[in-house]
Design an enzyme around this catalytic site. Structure first.
Site, PDB file in Angstrom:
ATOM      1  CB  THR A  93      -0.964   0.004   1.202  1.00 53.82           C
ATOM      2  OG1 THR A  93      -0.226  -0.261   2.404  1.00 53.82           O
ATOM      3  CG2 THR A  93      -2.041  -1.044   1.038  1.00 53.82           C
ATOM      4  CE  LYS A 135       0.421  -3.456   3.358  1.00 52.49           C
ATOM      5  NZ  LYS A 135      -0.375  -2.532   4.286  1.00 52.49           N
ATOM      6  CB  THR A 181      -1.420  -1.439   9.000  1.00 52.62           C
ATOM      7  OG1 THR A 181      -2.368  -0.796   9.786  1.00 52.62           O
ATOM      8  CG2 THR A 181      -2.035  -1.542   7.617  1.00 52.62           C
ATOM      9  CD  GLU A 239       2.371   5.329   6.405  1.00 53.14           C
ATOM     10  OE1 GLU A 239       1.540   4.735   5.690  1.00 53.14           O
ATOM     11  OE2 GLU A 239       2.056   5.990   7.403  1.00 53.14           O
ATOM     12  CG  ASN A 256      -0.148   8.619   7.812  1.00 53.30           C
ATOM     13  OD1 ASN A 256      -0.854   7.609   7.707  1.00 53.30           O
ATOM     14  ND2 ASN A 256       1.152   8.549   8.028  1.00 53.30           N
ATOM     15  CB  SER A 281      -5.610  13.002  -1.756  1.00 55.09           C
ATOM     16  OG  SER A 281      -4.239  12.826  -1.490  1.00 55.09           O
TER      17      SER A 281
END
Length: 406
Positions: free
Chosen positions: A153, A179, A190, A277, A401, A406
């Site tokens: 993702t 992942k 996650t 991230e 985040n 979007s």
């Protein structure tokens, strides 16, 4: 950019496993986002899942099917988590299993569904169902790397680990992918992970091996302290390489299997942190000298979850007062701070609860500027120890985040 060596290794084929993927346009166009695993009949499959009270629909269905049937297929979609979707979400997860089962000639309960992506939106179920046949037609035994790309993702890199090893003259393989990059904290995160071996291992030991190794790998990582709704980790033993089944922990081959699986799980878990991230630094938090493992973990997570520490590491600012703050709020009963020691790598910053007399700001800044570092704490009250892995908190984490949908 991920931190350190995140190279995708050569992914050895696991006898008895085939993988296919396709572009189903679950959320994003022009990317593989639907992956199917096929396991040979007789494979032993084990799973561990999120402990979130808001467990996603595919988690609920997977747990039910795993308890009922001998699993033959996994199906994973990205872009949509099918979480917080009510009864409709459960129905859609079941529809996915039913469609795959009809096409593959198995029972729907022999299929485990997995989803990852945006929470609170219904699956584009028709597009997903239309993608199952192409994924099945793509099945092949050497598609582990393609699958690693297909389950991503916000990941910036695919994540894999693979080893071959010999037991009693037979060569076996263990290969896995994972992942995850955000909404990561233990119990689990996650994250999705799928690991398989062609070694012959009994069903009960497959589950034991999985639970044991997950505890010291995926349950020892954190990026942002948020536990997801969809976390799942699956371990499969096909037995297709031959040999006598391993059915007891007293079997001399068991310790070797455990060692290799732990190494595979550790690598996959740490790759998630390295690809956190917005991450620019990889941090090991090692706590020793505790009365028990739990208090070591409590202190390690208190440090690893602290946004003040994580932002200081991002800025290479050796503001070590934030570390002792995190130790103090961890809830260790009757902690004698006069016995606490803290190091940044080999630099002692806190001695006996206060600033180390020979510590200099330049020493701390040198360590903080590294891409990889260890925060080590000695609580001075026992022999227990444990380790947690995390990353820094950067501007890009906020941007990723803020723009996620979007």
């Amino acid at each position: 950019m991920a931190v350190g060596d995140v190279t995708m290794p050569h992914m050895h084929v696991v006898n008895g496993v085939k993988i296919g993927s396709t572009e189903a346009y679950v959320r994003y166009p022009n990317r593989r986002d639907l992956v199917v695993f096929e396991f040979v009949e007789g494979s032993h499959v084990a799973g561990v899942f999120t402990q979130s009270a808001f467990a996603a629909a595919p988690v609920l269905v997977s747990k039910k099917h795993l308890a009922e049937s001998a699993i033959r297929y996994l199906i994973i979609n990205t872009g949509n988590a099918n979480a917080a979707t009510g009864q409709t979400g459960v129905i859609n997860a079941q529809k996915t299993c039913t469609k795959l089962a009809e096409l593959a000639g198995v029972e729907s309960s022999q299929v485990l569904p997995f989803s990852t992506g945006v929470i609170g939106e219904q699956l584009p179920i028709e597009r997903l169902l239309d993608g199952i046949q192409p994924a099945l037609q793509d099945l092949k035994d050497d598609a582990w790397t393609e699958a690693a790309f297909g389950i991503m993702t916000t990941d910036t890199t695919p994540k894999g680990a693979s080893e071959q090893f010999e037991l009693d003259g037979v060569v076996y393989t263990m290969t896995g992918i994972s992942k995850g990059a955000g909404m990561i904290r233990p119990n689990m995160a996650t994250m999705l992970s799928f690991v398989a071996t062609d070694a012959p291992i009994s069903q009960s030991l497959v589950q034991t091996l999985l639970k044991t190794t997950v505890e010291q790998s995926f349950n020892r990582i954190t990026i942002d302290g948020d536990t997801s709704t969809n976390d799942s980790c699956i371990f499969v033993a096909t037995g297709q390489a031959g040999g006598v089944e391993i059915s007891s922990e007293q079997d001399p081959r068991y310790s070797k299997i455990l060692e290799i699986l732990q190494r595979i799980m550790n690598r996959l878990a740490q790759l998630i942190v390295r690809d956190g991230e917005g991450a620019t630094k990889f941090i090991t938090v090692a706590v020793e000298g505790g009365e028990n493992t739990q208090e070591c973990c409590d202190v390690a997570y208190s440090i690893a979850h602290s946004p003040l520490i994580k932002t200081a590491v991002f800025a290479s600012d050796p503001n070590w007062g934030r570390i002792v703050m995190a130790i103090g709020k961890a809830g260790v009963p009757q902690l004698d701070v006069s016995k606490v020691q803290v190091w940044l790598d080999d630099v002692q910053i806190c001695r006996d609860g206060g600033a180390a007399a020979d510590y200099t700001e330049e020493q701390g800044a040198r360590v903080m500027a590294q891409a990889e570092m260890t925060i080590r704490v000695d609580l001075g009250r026992g022999t227990a120890k444990d380790t947690v892995y995390t990353c820094d908190l950067s501007y890009d984490y906020v941007k990723i985040n803020a723009d996620y949908r979007s």
